[in-house]
Scaffold this active site. Structure first.
Site, PDB file in Angstrom:
ATOM      1  N   PRO A   1      67.756 109.607 -49.027  1.00  0.00           N
ATOM      2  CA  PRO A   1      67.603 108.063 -49.948  1.00  0.00           C
ATOM      3  C   PRO A   1      67.723 107.250 -49.664  1.00  0.00           C
ATOM      4  O   PRO A   1      69.066 106.621 -47.999  1.00  0.00           O
ATOM      5  CB  PRO A   1      68.749 108.751 -50.927  1.00  0.00           C
ATOM      6  CG  PRO A   1      69.349 110.317 -51.325  1.00  0.00           C
ATOM      7  CD  PRO A   1      69.148 109.947 -49.990  1.00  0.00           C
TER       8      PRO A   1
ATOM      9  N   GLU B   1      56.491 114.896 -43.796  1.00  0.00           N
ATOM     10  CA  GLU B   1      55.823 115.454 -42.283  1.00  0.00           C
ATOM     11  C   GLU B   1      55.335 113.397 -41.560  1.00  0.00           C
ATOM     12  O   GLU B   1      54.382 113.950 -40.209  1.00  0.00           O
ATOM     13  CB  GLU B   1      55.045 115.754 -42.037  1.00  0.00           C
ATOM     14  CG  GLU B   1      55.426 117.842 -42.088  1.00  0.00           C
ATOM     15  CD  GLU B   1      56.697 118.400 -41.703  1.00  0.00           C
ATOM     16  OE1 GLU B   1      56.946 117.413 -40.440  1.00  0.00           O
ATOM     17  OE2 GLU B   1      57.265 118.973 -41.790  1.00  0.00           O
TER      18      GLU B   1
END
Length: 387
Positions: free
Chosen positions: A128, A367
């Site tokens: 986060p 990715e």
């Protein structure tokens, strides 16, 4: 470069396509409606995938995998990508190639069971508030003799709810660089159920129903030094050695889904009649099909070229970034145009198009975001000129 597929490659493509259509497609509606991949269904399909030789096809033959070269593996991934993500990823699993960095007892405990389908892994890097700035991770593993005490939180961790162990990247120190201090990163192999390690449900999201993201919390979690994957402070080196091709995997699965969407759009353009003729005869539709095919072909060629270069040890980060960027943005375009051609029917769950359209959104984020790919490409263009 020879564009012909070998007999073996054609056989692998056909075998994988048949498996996807016969074993995966029939279960897509259930997962889309419930958002759950039943464990009994997962185990049933996994057993069939292992029997068909499709499981762990990305892993080298010397450790029990199929030993596909990168180009053939990309062709295989393209076929799997046509189906619901939870079905093809969880049931026809491809263990992370980073497990090839396992040494000694790690191979018996993690690598070989993962290849055999007895265990499964997940990769935990994202945190986060950190996102693409991986060096900014706050999860820290403090050394205490032969042990490390880990504290921190990871999120957006795919299929952690299905995994037997996690490949965790955590900061273990700092180093001075010309750009200031940077964190040293180490990779760890940590079993689910380890005290101080909790897996929590992640966020509800629009993409890939049944393929869940999770939150991993580490609170004074003690891990022995024997569980370091690679060397201490060398986590990025391990990742760079083994994870580069994951962007080609994303590109390949996007191409597979785009092909499926285009197939539906072509068939509908022939079957649908308006104003006394097939809608494919109207330029507004036929030009859409032409543009879809053009973008798909460009993405496929970029991806296959990068895979070919990977096998010939000439691939660059820019090659893989271009393939990932083009394929993910192409899928968004093709999925949207396929729905436009179908009109209102394209948004109905009777067809896979609305799912493909929803699922396409995450591909430009995970990715490495599209912006990161453009950064990699532009950097490769400018650095040789002193930029």
């Amino acid at each position: 470069m020879d564009f012909n597929l070998s007999d073996e490659q054609q056989m692998i493509v056909k075998t994988t396509r048949d498996f996807v259509e016969n074993e995966l497609y029939p279960h897509e509606a259930e997962i889309e409606e419930t958002g759950v991949l039943r464990h009994d269904l997962r185990d049933q399909i996994k057993a069939k995938a292992i029997e068909a030789g499709l499981y762990a096809a990305n892993m080298p033959a010397e450790v029990g995998g199929a030993g596909l070269d990168t180009l053939t593996w990309v062709l295989y991934e393209k076929e799997l990508g046509r189906a619901n993500y939870a079905l093809h990823w969880t049931c026809v699993a491809r263990p992370s190639n980073i497990l090839m960095a396992c040494e000694g007892e790690q191979r018996e405990k993690y690598l070989f069971p993962a290849v055999k389908g007895e265990k499964s892994d997940c990769l935990a890097m994202t945190e986060p508030g950190v996102g693409s700035d991986v060096r900014g991770m706050k999860t820290f593993a403090k050394q205490d003799g032969d042990w490390f005490v880990i504290n921190g939180t990871k999120h957006f961790i795919s299929h952690a709810d299905e995994a037997s162990f996690v490949i965790l990247f955590a900061a273990t120190g700092e180093e001075e660089t010309p750009r200031g201090k940077k964190k040293l990163i180490t990779a760890f192999l940590i079993d689910m159920g380890t005290p101080g390690f909790t897996v929590r449900p992640g966020y509800k999201n629009v993409s890939h129903r049944g393929y869940n993201n999770c939150i991993l919390e580490f609170t004074d979690c003690r891990v022995h030094k024997a569980q370091i994957l690679g060397e201490i402070h060398k986590g990025f080196e391990v990742a760079n050695d083994w994870l580069g091709a994951t962007r080609l995997q994303v590109a390949a699965t996007c191409i597979g889904r785009a092909e499926r969407a285009l197939d539906h759009a072509k068939q509908y353009a022939v079957d649908r009649q308006q104003f006394g003729q097939q809608i494919g005869k109207f330029q507004g539709v036929s030009f859409k099909l032409a543009d879809m095919a053009l973008e798909l072909k460009a993405a496929e060629l970029l991806t296959l070229e990068a895979a070919w270069k990977f096998d010939n040890k000439t691939v660059t980060d820019m090659d893989m970034a271009m393939a990932k960027l083009k394929a993910t943005e192409m899928l968004a375009f093709v999925a949207d145009e396929a729905i436009q051609i179908h009109g209102g029917m394209g948004l109905m769950s009777d067809l896979p198009l609305e799912r493909i359209w929803r699922d396409a959104r995450v591909e430009r984020i995970w990715e490495g975001t599209s912006e990161i790919q453009r950064h990699i490409i532009s950097r490769a263009l400018l650095r040789p000129l002193g930029g």
